[in-house]
Design an enzyme around this catalytic site. Structure first.
Site, PDB file in Angstrom:
ATOM      1  N   ASP A 103       0.810  -1.222   0.000  1.00  0.00           N
ATOM      2  CA  ASP A 103       0.000   0.000   0.000  1.00  0.00           C
ATOM      3  C   ASP A 103       0.844   1.273   0.000  1.00  0.00           C
ATOM      4  O   ASP A 103       0.448   2.313   0.539  1.00  0.00           O
ATOM      5  CB  ASP A 103      -0.962  -0.010   1.197  1.00  0.00           C
ATOM      6  CG  ASP A 103      -2.120  -0.963   0.953  1.00  0.00           C
ATOM      7  OD1 ASP A 103      -2.578  -1.047  -0.206  1.00  0.00           O
ATOM      8  OD2 ASP A 103      -2.549  -1.621   1.903  1.00  0.00           O
ATOM      9  N   ASP A 163      -6.897  -4.215  -4.760  1.00  0.00           N
ATOM     10  CA  ASP A 163      -6.620  -2.853  -4.265  1.00  0.00           C
ATOM     11  C   ASP A 163      -5.312  -2.301  -4.835  1.00  0.00           C
ATOM     12  O   ASP A 163      -5.104  -1.094  -4.908  1.00  0.00           O
ATOM     13  CB  ASP A 163      -6.486  -2.820  -2.729  1.00  0.00           C
ATOM     14  CG  ASP A 163      -7.364  -3.803  -2.002  1.00  0.00           C
ATOM     15  OD1 ASP A 163      -7.726  -4.833  -2.591  1.00  0.00           O
ATOM     16  OD2 ASP A 163      -7.674  -3.555  -0.832  1.00  0.00           O
ATOM     17  N   GLY A 221      -8.457 -17.814  -6.857  1.00  0.00           N
ATOM     18  CA  GLY A 221      -8.944 -16.579  -6.254  1.00  0.00           C
ATOM     19  C   GLY A 221      -9.438 -16.845  -4.846  1.00  0.00           C
ATOM     20  O   GLY A 221      -9.868 -17.951  -4.525  1.00  0.00           O
ATOM     21  N   THR A 223     -10.956 -14.561  -1.058  1.00  0.00           N
ATOM     22  CA  THR A 223     -11.255 -13.245  -0.495  1.00  0.00           C
ATOM     23  C   THR A 223     -10.502 -13.017   0.798  1.00  0.00           C
ATOM     24  O   THR A 223      -9.956 -13.935   1.401  1.00  0.00           O
ATOM     25  CB  THR A 223     -12.767 -13.043  -0.274  1.00  0.00           C
ATOM     26  OG1 THR A 223     -13.020 -11.631  -0.193  1.00  0.00           O
ATOM     27  CG2 THR A 223     -13.256 -13.728   0.992  1.00  0.00           C
ATOM     28  N   ARG A 235     -15.983  -3.028  -2.452  1.00  0.00           N
ATOM     29  CA  ARG A 235     -14.876  -2.079  -2.599  1.00  0.00           C
ATOM     30  C   ARG A 235     -13.844  -2.594  -3.601  1.00  0.00           C
ATOM     31  O   ARG A 235     -13.208  -1.810  -4.289  1.00  0.00           O
ATOM     32  CB  ARG A 235     -14.235  -1.774  -1.241  1.00  0.00           C
ATOM     33  CG  ARG A 235     -13.336  -0.559  -1.315  1.00  0.00           C
ATOM     34  CD  ARG A 235     -13.122   0.157  -0.001  1.00  0.00           C
ATOM     35  NE  ARG A 235     -12.414  -0.598   0.992  1.00  0.00           N
ATOM     36  CZ  ARG A 235     -12.949  -1.139   2.080  1.00  0.00           C
ATOM     37  NH1 ARG A 235     -14.250  -1.006   2.300  1.00  0.00           N
ATOM     38  NH2 ARG A 235     -12.224  -1.799   2.952  1.00  0.00           N
ATOM     39  N   TRP A 239     -12.385  -0.598  -6.629  1.00  0.00           N
ATOM     40  CA  TRP A 239     -10.944  -0.360  -6.883  1.00  0.00           C
ATOM     41  C   TRP A 239     -10.620  -0.579  -8.355  1.00  0.00           C
ATOM     42  O   TRP A 239      -9.854   0.173  -8.956  1.00  0.00           O
ATOM     43  CB  TRP A 239     -10.060  -1.271  -6.020  1.00  0.00           C
ATOM     44  CG  TRP A 239      -9.957  -0.971  -4.536  1.00  0.00           C
ATOM     45  CD1 TRP A 239     -10.007  -1.891  -3.516  1.00  0.00           C
ATOM     46  CD2 TRP A 239      -9.745   0.299  -3.889  1.00  0.00           C
ATOM     47  NE1 TRP A 239      -9.855  -1.263  -2.301  1.00  0.00           N
ATOM     48  CE2 TRP A 239      -9.690   0.077  -2.492  1.00  0.00           C
ATOM     49  CE3 TRP A 239      -9.614   1.614  -4.351  1.00  0.00           C
ATOM     50  CZ2 TRP A 239      -9.495   1.095  -1.563  1.00  0.00           C
ATOM     51  CZ3 TRP A 239      -9.422   2.639  -3.425  1.00  0.00           C
ATOM     52  CH2 TRP A 239      -9.366   2.375  -2.064  1.00  0.00           C
TER      53      TRP A 239
HETATM   54  N1  GLY Z   1      -7.009  -1.422   0.691  1.00  0.00           N
HETATM   55  C1  GLY Z   1      -7.654  -1.927   1.833  1.00  0.00           C
HETATM   56  C2  GLY Z   1      -9.103  -1.750   1.818  1.00  0.00           C
HETATM   57  O1  GLY Z   1      -9.691  -1.363   0.829  1.00  0.00           O
HETATM   58  O2  GLY Z   1      -9.713  -2.011   2.845  1.00  0.00           O
END
Ligand code: GLY
Length: 380
Positions: A103, A163, A221, A223, A235, A239
C-alpha cells in the site's frame, strides 16, 4: 439504475458542489486540533477517529485531505499541516516503518506526489522515487506480480490483491521522475496479472489471487475482506473501476473499454435502489447488510476518470448521481467525526462496520473536486 443515477445527478450544480466542499473543509478544520502531530485511525469507532501515529496504510488519505483543503481554500494552515505530516512520511521511509505491504502508493502518492505537484518540493519528489523502490522490492518474478502482504518468502502470502491497482501510479510517476523504466515495467507486468486473473468471466472480481511460489503458475482466487471466495467485495469492484482508467492515463495504447463497461455493468446491476452498495455485491435488500459508502465514492471517481480516458461516455453523469446520494443521505452529523457515514472496513474482523473511514472521506472529496474543478490534477 443508470437512468435513476443520471436523473439524480442533474441536481448537482456548482452551488451544490460548493456547499458540499465547504462542509467537508469545515469538518476538517474542526478536526485539526485533535490530530496535531498525529493522524486519525483508519476508521471511526462510534463515529470518532482515534489518535494514531503514521503507522497504517491509510495515513496518506489524511494528508491528501489537507492538500485538498489547501487547494480549495488557499488557507496556509492546511499546507502547514500537510508539510508537517510529510516530515513523518519521510521518517517512515527512512525507518522502513510498517512498509512491508504493497500500500505504498496509497501512502506516498497522496502525500509526497501530491506535495511535489502542488509545491514543487524536491524533497517530496525524491520521496516518490524512494517509496517506489520499496514497492518494486515486493515484485515476485515467479508470477510477475507485486505481493500484497506479509513476508516475501511466506508461501501463504503469495498473492496479489485488487486494491493494488491504486498503488501503481506511484511507480509510473517514479519512472518519469527518475528516467528509470524499471518502475513502469514492473507496474505494467503486475497490472496485466491483475486483469488476467482477478476478473471472473461474469465480470465480477476476486479480492485476491494466489500464485504457485515454485512455478509462478496461477492458482486460485480468494477473499480477505469480502463475504466469500466466490462473492464480489463491493470495494474491490470499486478499486478496479478506478484503477483501470488510471492505468490508461499513463498507457494510452491500452484499450480495455469493453471489459471496463462489463465490470461497471456488474457493479451497477448489483446496487440497491439508492445507488450505494452493500459491503459485498452478493447481498440484496432482504439480507439487511450494511452499506459501504466508501465503495460508492471510489466507484464515482472511477466513472469520472473512465470518461476522461474514453472508457465511458456518461461517467460524469453517473458519478454525479452517486455523489448526490452520498451528499444528501450519507453525510456525518454535527457531533460525528469523518465526512461519510456508513462505510465498512473489514466486516469479518468486525472492524469499522457501519462507521466512517479515511478513504471514504478522501474519495468523497476527490469526486467533489473532480466534478467542481474540471482541470484539477488528482494526486494519483
Ligand atoms: N485497501 C484496503 C481496503 O480497501 O480495505
Amino acid at each position: 439504475m443508470q437512468t435513476e443515477l443520471i436523473n439524480q445527478g442533474q441536481k448537482v450544480d456548482d452551488a451544490w458542489l460548493t456547499k458540499m466542499l465547504n462542509q467537508c473543509v469545515g469538518k476538517l478544520r474542526k478536526a485539526l486540533p485533535k490530530f496535531q502531530n498525529a493522524f486519525p485511525s483508519a476508521c471511526t469507532t462510534n463515529m470518532k477517529y482515534r489518535i494514531k501515529g503514521n503507522d497504517d496504510w491509510t495515513n496518506g488519505f489524511w494528508t491528501a485531505m489537507m492538500w485538498q483543503a489547501y487547494q480549495i481554500t488557499n488557507d496556509s494552515e492546511f499546507k502547514v499541516q500537510a508539510e508537517e505530516q510529510l516530515v513523518s512520511f519521510k521518517q517512515r521511509l527512512a525507518d522502513n516503518f510498517i512498509l512491508n505491504h504493497h500500500d505504498i502508493g496509497f501512502l506516498y502518492s497522496l502525500s509526497a506526489y501530491a506535495g511535489y505537484q502542488i509545491t514543487g518540493s524536491t524533497t517530496d519528489q525524491a520521496m516518490v522515487v524512494a517509496a517506489a523502490d520499496v514497492l518494486v522490492g515486493r515484485f515476485q518474478k515467479k508470477g510477475q506480480f507485486i505481493q500484497a502482504w506479509g513476508d516475501l518468502d511466506n508461501p501463504d502470502e503469495y498473492r496479489l490483491i485488487i486494491d493494488s491497482l491504486l498503488n501503481l501510479p506511484l511507480l509510473f510517476e517514479a519512472a518519469k521522475i527518475s528516467g528509470d523504466s524499471r518502475y513502469a515495467t514492473i507496474g505494467q507486468q503486475h497490472y496485466q496479472q491483475v486483469l488476467d486473473y482477478i476478473v471472473r468471466p461474469d465480470f465480477s472480481t476476486y479480492h485476491t489471487f494466489y500464485f504457485d511460489p515454485q512455478t509462478g503458475q496461477p492458482l486460485k482466487g480468494a477473499t480477505r475482506q469480502g463475504y466469500s471466495d466466490n462473492s464480489c467485495w463491493a470495494r474491490g469492484q470499486a478499486w478496479i473501476l478506478l484503477g483501470m482508467p488510471l492505468y490508461r492515463r499513463f498507457f494510452q495504447e491500452t484499450n480495455q473499454r469493453e471489459r471496463y463497461q462489463e465490470l461497471l455493468n456488474y457493479y451497477l446491476q448489483h446496487l440497491p435502489a439508492d445507488g450505494v452498495p452493500y459491503w459485498d455485491l452478493i447481498f440484496t435488500e432482504e439480507d439487511q447488510q450494511p452499506r459501504d459508502s466508501s465503495a460508492a465514492a471510489i466507484a464515482a471517481c472511477g466513472m469520472i476518470e473512465a470518461q476522461k480516458q474514453g472508457y465511458l461516455a456518461n461517467g460524469q453523469e453517473l458519478a454525479r448521481g452517486i455523489i448526490y446520494r452520498l451528499g444528501e443521505s450519507y453525510l456525518t452529523g454535527a457531533d460525528q467525526e469523518g465526512l461519510l457515514q456508513h462505510g465498512v472496513y473489514a466486516y469479518a474482523d468486525n472492524k469499522g462496520v457501519d462507521e466512517a473511514n479515511l478513504w471514504g472521506d478522501y474519495f468523497f472529496m476527490e469526486a467533489l473536486m473532480r466534478l467542481k474543478y474540471h482541470d484539477w490534477q488528482t494526486y494519483w
